[in-house]
Motif scaffolding. Structure first.
Motif, PDB file in Angstrom:
ATOM      1  N   ARG A 110       0.836  -1.202   0.000  1.00 50.92           N
ATOM      2  CA  ARG A 110       0.000   0.000   0.000  1.00 50.92           C
ATOM      3  C   ARG A 110       0.879   1.264   0.000  1.00 50.92           C
ATOM      4  NH1 ARG A 110      -2.708   2.847   5.074  1.00 50.92           N
ATOM      5  NH2 ARG A 110      -0.795   2.027   5.938  1.00 50.92           N
ATOM      6  N   VAL A 111       1.876   1.289   0.882  1.00 48.51           N
ATOM      7  CA  VAL A 111       2.755   2.470   0.960  1.00 48.51           C
ATOM      8  C   VAL A 111       3.558   2.615  -0.331  1.00 48.51           C
ATOM      9  CG1 VAL A 111       4.759   3.450   2.157  1.00 48.51           C
ATOM     10  CG2 VAL A 111       2.844   2.537   3.478  1.00 48.51           C
ATOM     11  N   LYS A 112       4.069   1.484  -0.823  1.00 50.02           N
ATOM     12  CA  LYS A 112       4.874   1.524  -2.062  1.00 50.02           C
ATOM     13  C   LYS A 112       4.062   2.100  -3.215  1.00 50.02           C
ATOM     14  CE  LYS A 112       7.067  -2.516  -1.955  1.00 50.02           C
ATOM     15  NZ  LYS A 112       7.715  -3.763  -2.337  1.00 50.02           N
ATOM     16  N   LYS A 113       2.819   1.647  -3.314  1.00 50.12           N
ATOM     17  CA  LYS A 113       1.971   2.124  -4.411  1.00 50.12           C
ATOM     18  C   LYS A 113       1.718   3.629  -4.253  1.00 50.12           C
ATOM     19  CE  LYS A 113      -2.013   1.184  -7.251  1.00 50.12           C
ATOM     20  NZ  LYS A 113      -1.945   2.492  -7.852  1.00 50.12           N
ATOM     21  N   GLY A 114       1.497   4.082  -3.014  1.00 52.01           N
ATOM     22  CA  GLY A 114       1.287   5.507  -2.757  1.00 52.01           C
ATOM     23  C   GLY A 114       2.484   6.337  -3.222  1.00 52.01           C
ATOM     24  N   LEU A 115       3.686   5.847  -2.927  1.00 48.97           N
ATOM     25  CA  LEU A 115       4.906   6.567  -3.329  1.00 48.97           C
ATOM     26  C   LEU A 115       5.013   6.620  -4.855  1.00 48.97           C
ATOM     27  CD1 LEU A 115       7.743   5.117  -0.997  1.00 48.97           C
ATOM     28  CD2 LEU A 115       5.972   6.756  -0.445  1.00 48.97           C
ATOM     29  N   GLU A 116       4.789   5.466  -5.471  1.00 48.00           N
ATOM     30  CA  GLU A 116       4.936   5.407  -6.937  1.00 48.00           C
ATOM     31  C   GLU A 116       3.917   6.302  -7.629  1.00 48.00           C
ATOM     32  OE1 GLU A 116       4.573   1.238  -7.658  1.00 48.00           O
ATOM     33  OE2 GLU A 116       6.552   0.821  -6.774  1.00 48.00           O
ATOM     34  N   ASP A 117       2.662   6.259  -7.164  1.00 42.19           N
ATOM     35  CA  ASP A 117       1.608   7.076  -7.793  1.00 42.19           C
ATOM     36  C   ASP A 117       1.917   8.570  -7.656  1.00 42.19           C
ATOM     37  OD1 ASP A 117       0.366   4.761  -8.443  1.00 42.19           O
ATOM     38  OD2 ASP A 117      -1.255   4.922  -6.959  1.00 42.19           O
ATOM     39  N   ALA A 118       2.372   8.979  -6.471  1.00 38.55           N
ATOM     40  CA  ALA A 118       2.671  10.401  -6.250  1.00 38.55           C
ATOM     41  C   ALA A 118       3.839  10.840  -7.132  1.00 38.55           C
ATOM     42  CB  ALA A 118       2.993  10.642  -4.777  1.00 38.55           C
ATOM     43  N   GLU A 119       4.828   9.984  -7.263  1.00 39.01           N
ATOM     44  CA  GLU A 119       5.991  10.334  -8.101  1.00 39.01           C
ATOM     45  C   GLU A 119       5.575  10.463  -9.566  1.00 39.01           C
ATOM     46  OE1 GLU A 119       9.988   8.747  -5.900  1.00 39.01           O
ATOM     47  OE2 GLU A 119       8.924   7.300  -7.119  1.00 39.01           O
ATOM     48  N   LYS A 120       4.764   9.511 -10.003  1.00 42.81           N
ATOM     49  CA  LYS A 120       4.333   9.520 -11.402  1.00 42.81           C
ATOM     50  C   LYS A 120       3.497  10.763 -11.694  1.00 42.81           C
ATOM     51  CE  LYS A 120       3.833   5.009 -12.461  1.00 42.81           C
ATOM     52  NZ  LYS A 120       2.943   3.849 -12.398  1.00 42.81           N
ATOM     53  N   ALA A 121       2.565  11.068 -10.792  1.00 46.72           N
ATOM     54  CA  ALA A 121       1.642  12.183 -11.020  1.00 46.72           C
ATOM     55  C   ALA A 121       2.370  13.522 -11.089  1.00 46.72           C
ATOM     56  CB  ALA A 121       0.584  12.219  -9.918  1.00 46.72           C
ATOM     57  N   THR A 122       3.482  13.664 -10.364  1.00 40.02           N
ATOM     58  CA  THR A 122       4.147  14.970 -10.258  1.00 40.02           C
ATOM     59  C   THR A 122       5.452  15.039 -11.052  1.00 40.02           C
ATOM     60  OG1 THR A 122       5.377  14.346  -8.262  1.00 40.02           O
ATOM     61  CG2 THR A 122       3.182  15.309  -7.918  1.00 40.02           C
ATOM     62  N   ALA A 123       5.713  14.000 -11.849  1.00 45.03           N
ATOM     63  CA  ALA A 123       7.034  13.861 -12.493  1.00 45.03           C
ATOM     64  C   ALA A 123       7.419  15.034 -13.394  1.00 45.03           C
ATOM     65  CB  ALA A 123       7.093  12.563 -13.292  1.00 45.03           C
ATOM     66  N   ASP A 124       6.438  15.723 -13.983  1.00 40.53           N
ATOM     67  CA  ASP A 124       6.785  16.798 -14.923  1.00 40.53           C
ATOM     68  C   ASP A 124       6.828  18.177 -14.261  1.00 40.53           C
ATOM     69  OD1 ASP A 124       6.970  14.986 -16.992  1.00 40.53           O
ATOM     70  OD2 ASP A 124       4.814  15.086 -17.426  1.00 40.53           O
ATOM     71  N   ASN A 125       6.586  18.244 -12.964  1.00 37.40           N
ATOM     72  CA  ASN A 125       6.573  19.549 -12.288  1.00 37.40           C
ATOM     73  C   ASN A 125       7.989  20.071 -12.083  1.00 37.40           C
ATOM     74  OD1 ASN A 125       3.840  19.282 -12.215  1.00 37.40           O
ATOM     75  ND2 ASN A 125       3.759  18.571 -10.085  1.00 37.40           N
ATOM     76  N   ALA A 126       8.118  21.413 -12.167  1.00 39.06           N
ATOM     77  CA  ALA A 126       9.488  21.946 -12.175  1.00 39.06           C
ATOM     78  C   ALA A 126       9.713  23.157 -11.270  1.00 39.06           C
ATOM     79  CB  ALA A 126       9.863  22.321 -13.606  1.00 39.06           C
ATOM     80  N   VAL A 127       8.707  23.569 -10.483  1.00 37.92           N
ATOM     81  CA  VAL A 127       8.913  24.732  -9.612  1.00 37.92           C
ATOM     82  C   VAL A 127       9.821  24.360  -8.440  1.00 37.92           C
ATOM     83  CG1 VAL A 127       7.773  26.395  -8.075  1.00 37.92           C
ATOM     84  CG2 VAL A 127       6.691  25.756 -10.245  1.00 37.92           C
ATOM     85  N   LEU A 128       9.529  23.218  -7.822  1.00 34.97           N
ATOM     86  CA  LEU A 128      10.301  22.764  -6.654  1.00 34.97           C
ATOM     87  C   LEU A 128      10.409  21.243  -6.696  1.00 34.97           C
ATOM     88  CD1 LEU A 128      11.450  23.471  -3.701  1.00 34.97           C
ATOM     89  CD2 LEU A 128       9.174  22.837  -2.885  1.00 34.97           C
ATOM     90  N   THR A 129      11.604  20.727  -6.432  1.00 35.72           N
ATOM     91  CA  THR A 129      11.754  19.280  -6.235  1.00 35.72           C
ATOM     92  C   THR A 129      11.725  19.020  -4.738  1.00 35.72           C
ATOM     93  OG1 THR A 129      13.106  19.051  -8.225  1.00 35.72           O
ATOM     94  CG2 THR A 129      13.255  17.282  -6.610  1.00 35.72           C
ATOM     95  N   LEU A 130      10.794  18.169  -4.317  1.00 34.92           N
ATOM     96  CA  LEU A 130      10.694  17.795  -2.905  1.00 34.92           C
ATOM     97  C   LEU A 130      11.155  16.345  -2.769  1.00 34.92           C
ATOM     98  CD1 LEU A 130       9.727  18.130   0.045  1.00 34.92           C
ATOM     99  CD2 LEU A 130       7.425  17.507  -0.734  1.00 34.92           C
ATOM    100  N   ASN A 131      12.333  16.165  -2.201  1.00 33.41           N
ATOM    101  CA  ASN A 131      12.846  14.809  -1.955  1.00 33.41           C
ATOM    102  C   ASN A 131      12.469  14.405  -0.535  1.00 33.41           C
ATOM    103  OD1 ASN A 131      14.463  14.503  -4.433  1.00 33.41           O
ATOM    104  ND2 ASN A 131      15.743  16.119  -3.555  1.00 33.41           N
ATOM    105  N   VAL A 132      11.698  13.345  -0.412  1.00 28.68           N
ATOM    106  CA  VAL A 132      11.312  12.870   0.914  1.00 28.68           C
ATOM    107  C   VAL A 132      12.145  11.621   1.227  1.00 28.68           C
ATOM    108  CG1 VAL A 132       9.430  12.022   2.357  1.00 28.68           C
ATOM    109  CG2 VAL A 132       8.978  13.801   0.642  1.00 28.68           C
ATOM    110  N   CYS A 133      13.059  11.748   2.175  1.00 30.96           N
ATOM    111  CA  CYS A 133      13.899  10.609   2.551  1.00 30.96           C
ATOM    112  C   CYS A 133      13.111   9.750   3.520  1.00 30.96           C
ATOM    113  CB  CYS A 133      15.206  11.095   3.185  1.00 30.96           C
ATOM    114  SG  CYS A 133      16.218  12.008   2.011  1.00 30.96           S
ATOM    115  N   PHE A 134      12.696   8.605   3.063  1.00 31.47           N
ATOM    116  CA  PHE A 134      11.806   7.739   3.835  1.00 31.47           C
ATOM    117  C   PHE A 134      12.390   6.329   3.791  1.00 31.47           C
ATOM    118  CE2 PHE A 134       8.144   5.271   4.955  1.00 31.47           C
ATOM    119  CZ  PHE A 134       7.486   6.068   5.865  1.00 31.47           C
ATOM    120  N   ASN A 135      12.590   5.750   4.962  1.00 28.63           N
ATOM    121  CA  ASN A 135      13.310   4.482   5.040  1.00 28.63           C
ATOM    122  C   ASN A 135      14.708   4.675   4.437  1.00 28.63           C
ATOM    123  OD1 ASN A 135      13.715   1.834   5.709  1.00 28.63           O
ATOM    124  ND2 ASN A 135      12.640   0.989   3.946  1.00 28.63           N
TER     125      ASN A 135
END
Ligand code: IPE
Ligand code: IPE
Ligand code: MG
Length: 242
Positions: A110-135
């Motif tokens: 469930r968590v993995k899918k949440g991470l992948e979906d969020a990354e995919k949805a925002t992949a083309d955005n360019a104002v700010l890169t937010l790197n979330v260090c998790f695990n």
């Protein structure tokens, strides 16, 4: 005359510490502090673009945080999943590209899918890169990078190792902030912080706001980043040997 460096840091990294103490002070369960911590993160993400910050890297869950009570660990996983399901549309609107940095193999489906979906949805955005260090852990990162290079038969050099690390897409942080009045790295960006400016705030993370960020940025502008050189070399002063 020597010119003071006034450039804003492009890449800011934050160890978001103090959620548990914030909750304990209010006789609340620790997870209440983590929930409040998400609000603080939303505030700081919104504040970055107007301050010239193009990369924000935050430490949300360390390799060692698995050692906390099971209830707190599962609470943190739930908070992450919920925040992702709620916040992605706003990240989209604000042009924020979210990327997760850390091991994925021991996260739930469930968590993995949440991470992948969020990354995919925002992949083309360019104002700010937010790197979330998790695990994430700095030692994990260096070991994985070295193992990958060695398996591929690539010689290990500073450049090849830097390029194989999980944060290679963002480069090294200019400024590392730690809240919660602790003065240590706790396995965060061990390689990448080699020449970062360090700033320690006594505020607990849920209390960290725009004014606190501005205080850190102001302090950063007063620092002289020498990267091993002399002050005269940096400022072009009379004693310069450059
Ligand atoms: C930081 O806050 C968040 C995580 C480590 C997940 P803490 O939970 O470490 O808060 P304190 O340090 O106990 O107050
Ligand atoms: C570092 O905080 C990790 C995160 C903020 C996610 P910790 O609270 O886990 O660090 P220590 O244990 O006090 O060094
Ligand atoms: Mg802590």
């Amino acid at each position: 005359m020597a010119e003071q460096q006034v450039l804003a840091p492009l890449h800011v990294a934050i160890v978001m510490d103090g959620n548990g103490r914030w909750a304990s002070k209010r006789f609340l369960p620790r997870v209440a502090g983590h929930k409040q911590g998400v609000d603080a993160l939303k505030r700081i993400v919104s504040a970055c673009p107007s301050r010239g910050i193009s990369v924000l890297t935050v430490f949300a869950f360390s390799s060692e945080n698995w050692n906390r009570p099971a209830e707190e660990v599962s609470g943190l996983m739930d908070i992450l999943a919920l925040a992702l399901s709620r916040e992605v549309p706003k990240l989209q609107r604000d042009g924020v590209q979210i990327r997760f940095v850390g091991a994925r193999d021991n996260l739930s489906a469930r968590v993995k899918k949440g991470l992948e979906d969020a990354e995919k949805a925002t992949a083309d955005n360019a104002v700010l890169t937010l790197n979330v260090c998790f695990n994430y852990g700095g030692r994990w990162d260096i070991v994985c990078a070295a193992a990958r290079l060695s398996a591929a038969g690539v010689p290990i050099t500073e450049d090849s190792l830097s390029g194989a690390l999980s944060l290679a897409h963002s480069g090294d942080p200019d400024l590392v902030i730690r809240t919660g009045n602790e003065k240590r790295l706790s396995n965060f960006l061990l390689w990448q912080a080699a020449y970062s400016e360090l700033y320690f705030s006594p505020l607990l993370w849920p209390d960290f706001d725009e004014a606190a960020l501005d205080a850190a940025l102001l302090e950063y502008t007063s620092r002289e980043r020498r990267f091993g050189k002399t002050s005269e070399q940096i400022t072009g002063g009379a004693a310069s040997g450059a």
